[in-house]
Scaffold this motif. Structure first.
Motif, PDB file in Angstrom:
ATOM      1  N   TRP A  40      65.244  25.436  71.875  1.00 32.42           N
ATOM      2  CA  TRP A  40      64.058  25.927  70.695  1.00 32.42           C
ATOM      3  C   TRP A  40      65.010  26.410  69.771  1.00 32.42           C
ATOM      4  N   GLN A  42      67.848  26.973  68.966  1.00 35.09           N
ATOM      5  CA  GLN A  42      68.356  26.444  68.622  1.00 35.09           C
ATOM      6  C   GLN A  42      67.831  25.409  67.143  1.00 35.09           C
ATOM      7  N   ALA A  43      66.515  25.394  67.181  1.00 29.65           N
ATOM      8  CA  ALA A  43      66.112  24.694  67.242  1.00 29.65           C
ATOM      9  C   ALA A  43      66.086  25.178  65.281  1.00 29.65           C
ATOM     10  N   ARG A  44      65.915  26.369  65.506  1.00 27.19           N
ATOM     11  CA  ARG A  44      65.829  27.723  64.645  1.00 27.19           C
ATOM     12  C   ARG A  44      66.856  28.042  64.043  1.00 27.19           C
ATOM     13  N   GLY A  45      68.430  27.837  64.448  1.00 24.48           N
ATOM     14  CA  GLY A  45      69.461  28.097  63.757  1.00 24.48           C
ATOM     15  C   GLY A  45      69.444  29.739  64.181  1.00 24.48           C
ATOM     16  N   TRP A  46      69.296  29.530  65.320  1.00 23.34           N
ATOM     17  CA  TRP A  46      69.056  31.318  65.517  1.00 23.34           C
ATOM     18  C   TRP A  46      70.454  31.657  67.217  1.00 23.34           C
ATOM     19  N   SER A  47      70.774  30.198  67.237  1.00 26.40           N
ATOM     20  CA  SER A  47      71.317  30.076  68.471  1.00 26.40           C
ATOM     21  C   SER A  47      73.179  28.944  68.120  1.00 26.40           C
ATOM     22  N   THR A  48      73.895  29.080  68.578  1.00 25.14           N
ATOM     23  CA  THR A  48      74.949  28.257  68.045  1.00 25.14           C
ATOM     24  C   THR A  48      74.823  26.859  70.232  1.00 25.14           C
ATOM     25  N   VAL A  54      73.830  33.955  66.365  1.00 23.18           N
ATOM     26  CA  VAL A  54      73.806  33.507  65.142  1.00 23.18           C
ATOM     27  C   VAL A  54      72.933  34.118  63.826  1.00 23.18           C
ATOM     28  N   GLY A  58      68.877  35.518  64.754  1.00 24.00           N
ATOM     29  CA  GLY A  58      69.674  35.384  66.303  1.00 24.00           C
ATOM     30  C   GLY A  58      70.109  36.223  66.792  1.00 24.00           C
TER      31      GLY A  58
END
Length: 303
Positions: A40, A42-48, A54, A58
Protein backbone atom coordinates in the motif's frame (compact mmCIF):
# COMPACT_ATOMS: atom_id res chain seq x y z
CA UNK A 1 18.77 -8.93 41.46
CA UNK A 2 15.12 -10.02 41.85
CA UNK A 3 11.99 -9.41 39.84
CA UNK A 4 10.60 -5.91 40.19
CA UNK A 5 7.67 -3.74 39.13
CA UNK A 6 9.51 -0.77 37.66
CA UNK A 7 6.99 2.03 37.30
CA UNK A 8 3.98 1.02 39.35
CA UNK A 9 3.01 -1.70 41.80
CA UNK A 10 -0.28 -2.21 39.95
CA UNK A 11 -0.61 -5.97 39.45
CA UNK A 12 -0.90 -7.78 36.15
CA UNK A 13 -4.31 -9.42 36.47
CA UNK A 14 -3.83 -11.31 33.22
CA UNK A 15 -0.93 -13.24 31.69
CA UNK A 16 2.62 -11.90 31.38
CA UNK A 17 4.58 -13.50 28.50
CA UNK A 18 7.70 -15.51 29.27
CA UNK A 19 11.07 -13.79 29.06
CA UNK A 20 12.02 -15.44 25.77
CA UNK A 21 8.64 -14.69 24.20
CA UNK A 22 8.37 -10.98 25.02
CA UNK A 23 11.03 -9.76 22.51
CA UNK A 24 9.52 -12.02 19.83
CA UNK A 25 6.12 -10.46 20.44
CA UNK A 26 7.57 -6.98 20.07
CA UNK A 27 9.22 -7.94 16.79
CA UNK A 28 5.85 -9.24 15.57
CA UNK A 29 4.02 -6.11 16.77
CA UNK A 30 6.45 -4.12 14.60
CA UNK A 31 6.84 -6.45 11.64
CA UNK A 32 3.25 -7.47 10.94
CA UNK A 33 1.96 -3.90 10.25
CA UNK A 34 5.05 -3.14 8.14
CA UNK A 35 4.53 -6.22 5.97
CA UNK A 36 0.78 -5.60 5.76
CA UNK A 37 1.17 -1.99 4.63
CA UNK A 38 4.27 -2.39 2.46
CA UNK A 39 2.45 -2.76 -0.85
CA UNK A 40 0.00 0.00 0.00
CA UNK A 41 2.82 2.42 0.87
CA UNK A 42 4.71 1.58 -2.32
CA UNK A 43 1.58 1.98 -4.47
CA UNK A 44 1.27 5.57 -3.23
CA UNK A 45 4.92 6.29 -3.87
CA UNK A 46 5.67 6.75 -0.17
CA UNK A 47 8.30 4.04 0.19
CA UNK A 48 10.84 2.11 -1.84
CA UNK A 49 10.79 -1.70 -2.23
CA UNK A 50 13.40 -1.70 0.55
CA UNK A 51 11.03 0.12 2.91
CA UNK A 52 12.80 3.49 2.90
CA UNK A 53 10.57 6.59 2.85
CA UNK A 54 10.32 8.59 -0.39
CA UNK A 55 10.32 12.35 0.12
CA UNK A 56 8.64 14.22 2.95
CA UNK A 57 5.28 12.62 2.23
CA UNK A 58 6.86 9.20 2.66
CA UNK A 59 8.60 10.29 5.86
CA UNK A 60 5.34 11.56 7.36
CA UNK A 61 3.61 8.34 6.33
CA UNK A 62 6.35 6.33 8.02
CA UNK A 63 6.30 8.38 11.22
CA UNK A 64 2.52 8.56 11.60
CA UNK A 65 0.93 5.62 9.77
CA UNK A 66 3.86 3.24 10.19
CA UNK A 67 4.00 3.47 13.99
CA UNK A 68 0.32 3.80 14.90
CA UNK A 69 -0.63 0.10 14.43
CA UNK A 70 2.28 -1.03 16.60
CA UNK A 71 1.23 1.31 19.41
CA UNK A 72 -2.38 0.11 19.21
CA UNK A 73 -1.27 -3.53 19.21
CA UNK A 74 0.88 -3.10 22.32
CA UNK A 75 -1.78 -1.12 24.19
CA UNK A 76 -4.40 -3.74 23.29
CA UNK A 77 -2.07 -6.49 24.54
CA UNK A 78 -1.49 -4.65 27.83
CA UNK A 79 -5.22 -4.02 28.28
CA UNK A 80 -6.71 -7.33 27.23
CA UNK A 81 -3.98 -9.96 27.76
CA UNK A 82 -1.77 -8.73 30.60
CA UNK A 83 -4.61 -6.65 32.05
CA UNK A 84 -2.24 -4.03 33.36
CA UNK A 85 -2.62 -0.28 33.88
CA UNK A 86 -0.89 2.30 31.69
CA UNK A 87 0.98 3.42 34.81
CA UNK A 88 2.67 -0.01 34.94
CA UNK A 89 4.25 0.57 31.50
CA UNK A 90 5.75 3.93 32.45
CA UNK A 91 2.88 6.33 31.69
CA UNK A 92 2.86 7.57 35.24
CA UNK A 93 3.58 10.87 37.00
CA UNK A 94 1.80 14.05 38.02
CA UNK A 95 3.32 16.41 35.42
CA UNK A 96 3.78 14.46 32.18
CA UNK A 97 3.84 17.55 29.96
CA UNK A 98 6.60 19.14 32.03
CA UNK A 99 8.62 15.92 32.05
CA UNK A 100 8.21 15.54 28.29
CA UNK A 101 9.29 19.13 27.61
CA UNK A 102 12.27 18.75 29.94
CA UNK A 103 13.27 15.61 28.04
CA UNK A 104 12.79 17.46 24.75
CA UNK A 105 15.27 20.11 25.87
CA UNK A 106 17.76 17.45 26.94
CA UNK A 107 17.36 15.81 23.53
CA UNK A 108 18.17 19.10 21.79
CA UNK A 109 21.21 19.65 24.00
CA UNK A 110 22.63 16.15 23.73
CA UNK A 111 22.45 15.84 19.94
CA UNK A 112 23.96 19.33 19.62
CA UNK A 113 26.78 18.18 21.90
CA UNK A 114 27.45 15.12 19.72
CA UNK A 115 27.33 17.08 16.44
CA UNK A 116 29.58 19.82 17.85
CA UNK A 117 32.06 17.22 19.08
CA UNK A 118 32.28 15.68 15.60
CA UNK A 119 32.61 19.16 14.10
CA UNK A 120 35.35 20.14 16.54
CA UNK A 121 37.21 16.90 15.78
CA UNK A 122 37.29 17.83 12.11
CA UNK A 123 34.51 15.53 10.97
CA UNK A 124 32.20 18.29 9.71
CA UNK A 125 32.53 21.42 7.59
CA UNK A 126 30.03 24.29 7.81
CA UNK A 127 28.53 25.46 4.52
CA UNK A 128 25.90 27.91 5.77
CA UNK A 129 24.21 29.40 8.82
CA UNK A 130 20.48 28.74 9.25
CA UNK A 131 19.43 28.55 5.58
CA UNK A 132 15.96 27.39 6.66
CA UNK A 133 15.19 30.87 8.00
CA UNK A 134 15.29 32.15 4.43
CA UNK A 135 12.81 29.50 3.30
CA UNK A 136 9.24 29.85 4.62
CA UNK A 137 8.24 26.52 3.06
CA UNK A 138 11.29 24.88 4.65
CA UNK A 139 10.37 26.28 8.06
CA UNK A 140 6.82 25.00 7.67
CA UNK A 141 8.03 21.50 6.83
CA UNK A 142 10.47 21.57 9.74
CA UNK A 143 7.66 22.59 12.10
CA UNK A 144 5.38 19.82 10.81
CA UNK A 145 8.09 17.25 11.44
CA UNK A 146 8.25 18.04 15.16
CA UNK A 147 4.89 16.43 16.10
CA UNK A 148 5.61 13.60 13.65
CA UNK A 149 8.94 12.77 15.27
CA UNK A 150 7.39 13.28 18.72
CA UNK A 151 4.77 10.64 17.90
CA UNK A 152 7.26 8.17 16.42
CA UNK A 153 9.73 8.58 19.28
CA UNK A 154 7.01 8.33 21.92
CA UNK A 155 5.71 5.10 20.41
CA UNK A 156 9.20 3.58 20.48
CA UNK A 157 9.71 4.58 24.12
CA UNK A 158 6.31 3.26 25.18
CA UNK A 159 6.79 -0.11 23.49
CA UNK A 160 10.49 -0.65 24.25
CA UNK A 161 11.33 1.17 27.48
CA UNK A 162 7.74 1.09 28.74
CA UNK A 163 6.04 -2.18 27.93
CA UNK A 164 8.95 -4.52 27.09
CA UNK A 165 11.25 -3.29 29.86
CA UNK A 166 8.56 -3.52 32.53
CA UNK A 167 7.35 -6.93 31.34
CA UNK A 168 10.85 -8.42 31.35
CA UNK A 169 11.66 -6.88 34.75
CA UNK A 170 8.55 -8.49 36.24
CA UNK A 171 9.50 -11.84 34.73
CA UNK A 172 13.28 -11.74 35.38
CA UNK A 173 15.24 -8.76 36.73
CA UNK A 174 16.29 -5.27 35.70
CA UNK A 175 19.70 -6.22 34.26
CA UNK A 176 18.26 -8.96 32.02
CA UNK A 177 15.41 -6.64 31.03
CA UNK A 178 17.71 -3.78 30.00
CA UNK A 179 19.99 -6.08 27.99
CA UNK A 180 17.14 -7.80 26.13
CA UNK A 181 15.37 -4.53 25.40
CA UNK A 182 18.56 -3.05 23.96
CA UNK A 183 19.33 -6.10 21.82
CA UNK A 184 15.77 -6.16 20.49
CA UNK A 185 15.94 -2.43 19.74
CA UNK A 186 19.19 -2.91 17.82
CA UNK A 187 17.74 -5.88 15.91
CA UNK A 188 14.73 -3.86 14.74
CA UNK A 189 17.01 -1.00 13.65
CA UNK A 190 19.42 -3.31 11.84
CA UNK A 191 19.82 -3.33 8.07
CA UNK A 192 22.00 -5.63 5.92
CA UNK A 193 25.67 -4.68 5.63
CA UNK A 194 25.34 -2.32 8.60
CA UNK A 195 28.77 -1.72 10.19
CA UNK A 196 29.34 -3.13 13.67
CA UNK A 197 29.87 0.38 15.07
CA UNK A 198 26.33 1.32 13.96
CA UNK A 199 24.89 -1.77 15.65
CA UNK A 200 26.83 -0.87 18.81
CA UNK A 201 25.46 2.67 18.62
CA UNK A 202 21.89 1.33 18.49
CA UNK A 203 22.54 -0.81 21.55
CA UNK A 204 24.06 2.15 23.42
CA UNK A 205 21.16 4.40 22.39
CA UNK A 206 18.76 1.96 24.02
CA UNK A 207 20.95 1.48 27.10
CA UNK A 208 20.96 5.25 27.57
CA UNK A 209 17.17 5.45 27.19
CA UNK A 210 16.76 2.56 29.67
CA UNK A 211 19.01 4.34 32.15
CA UNK A 212 16.94 7.49 31.69
CA UNK A 213 13.61 5.81 32.44
CA UNK A 214 15.10 4.00 35.43
CA UNK A 215 16.36 7.35 36.71
CA UNK A 216 13.04 9.18 36.24
CA UNK A 217 10.66 6.32 37.02
CA UNK A 218 8.55 6.94 33.90
CA UNK A 219 8.83 7.12 30.11
CA UNK A 220 7.73 10.75 29.65
CA UNK A 221 11.24 12.19 29.85
CA UNK A 222 12.66 9.52 27.52
CA UNK A 223 9.84 10.21 25.05
CA UNK A 224 10.78 13.89 25.00
CA UNK A 225 14.51 13.19 24.80
CA UNK A 226 14.10 10.77 21.89
CA UNK A 227 11.84 13.25 20.05
CA UNK A 228 14.23 16.18 20.56
CA UNK A 229 17.23 14.11 19.48
CA UNK A 230 15.57 12.82 16.29
CA UNK A 231 13.92 16.07 15.24
CA UNK A 232 16.90 18.38 15.69
CA UNK A 233 19.25 15.89 14.04
CA UNK A 234 16.86 15.59 11.10
CA UNK A 235 16.28 19.33 10.69
CA UNK A 236 19.11 21.24 12.33
CA UNK A 237 22.18 20.39 10.27
CA UNK A 238 21.20 18.82 6.90
CA UNK A 239 22.48 15.49 8.23
CA UNK A 240 20.79 12.05 8.20
CA UNK A 241 18.93 10.73 11.22
CA UNK A 242 19.25 6.93 11.43
CA UNK A 243 20.19 6.95 7.76
CA UNK A 244 17.19 9.06 6.64
CA UNK A 245 17.84 12.41 4.97
CA UNK A 246 14.94 14.90 5.00
CA UNK A 247 16.59 17.07 2.29
CA UNK A 248 15.45 20.19 4.14
CA UNK A 249 17.53 23.34 4.67
CA UNK A 250 19.30 23.42 8.04
CA UNK A 251 17.56 25.15 10.90
CA UNK A 252 20.89 25.87 12.63
CA UNK A 253 24.04 25.17 10.60
CA UNK A 254 24.40 23.33 7.30
CA UNK A 255 27.16 20.76 7.77
CA UNK A 256 28.92 18.39 5.41
CA UNK A 257 30.78 15.26 6.55
CA UNK A 258 34.54 15.56 6.20
CA UNK A 259 36.70 12.53 6.88
CA UNK A 260 36.23 8.83 7.55
CA UNK A 261 32.91 7.20 8.39
CA UNK A 262 34.16 6.19 11.84
CA UNK A 263 34.27 9.87 12.77
CA UNK A 264 31.39 11.28 10.71
CA UNK A 265 29.02 8.32 10.94
CA UNK A 266 28.83 7.95 7.17
CA UNK A 267 25.42 7.27 5.64
CA UNK A 268 23.98 6.63 9.10
CA UNK A 269 24.65 10.21 10.15
CA UNK A 270 26.20 11.35 13.47
CA UNK A 271 24.56 8.45 15.31
CA UNK A 272 27.03 6.15 13.54
CA UNK A 273 30.05 8.14 14.72
CA UNK A 274 32.38 6.73 17.34
CA UNK A 275 32.00 10.04 19.21
CA UNK A 276 28.28 9.41 19.57
CA UNK A 277 29.06 6.03 21.14
CA UNK A 278 31.56 7.71 23.47
CA UNK A 279 28.87 10.16 24.55
CA UNK A 280 26.42 7.36 25.34
CA UNK A 281 29.02 5.38 27.30
CA UNK A 282 29.94 8.41 29.42
CA UNK A 283 26.31 9.41 29.97
CA UNK A 284 25.29 5.86 30.97
CA UNK A 285 28.25 5.62 33.36
CA UNK A 286 27.35 8.97 34.93
CA UNK A 287 23.72 7.93 35.50
CA UNK A 288 24.80 4.56 36.91
CA UNK A 289 27.22 6.20 39.36
CA UNK A 290 24.60 8.76 40.36
CA UNK A 291 22.04 5.97 40.89
CA UNK A 292 24.44 4.03 43.13
CA UNK A 293 25.26 7.14 45.16
CA UNK A 294 21.59 7.96 45.60
CA UNK A 295 20.85 4.38 46.67
CA UNK A 296 23.71 4.53 49.18
CA UNK A 297 22.43 7.84 50.54
CA UNK A 298 18.89 6.50 50.88
CA UNK A 299 20.26 3.42 52.64
CA UNK A 300 22.05 5.56 55.22
CA UNK A 301 18.91 7.61 55.85
CA UNK A 302 16.89 4.47 56.61
CA UNK A 303 19.64 2.84 58.68
Amino acid sequence: MSRVALFSQDPARGWLPWVWLSPILLVLFNAVPVVAMDGWMQARGWSTPGGDPVGLAGLHALLWIGFAPTLLAVLAWVRWVERRSLASIGLVGTKPQKMFLCGLGIGFATIMLVVCAIWAAGGMQATGIGPAWRSPSGLLQIALLLPAFAFQSSVEEIIFRGWLLSTLARRSNVVVAVLLVSLTFALLHYSPQQPLRVVASSVLFSLFACALVLRTGNVWGAMGWHAGWNWLLATGFELPVTGIDTHLPALLVALRPHGGDVLTGGAQGPEGSVLCSVFFILAIAWMAIHRERRAATDGKRHA
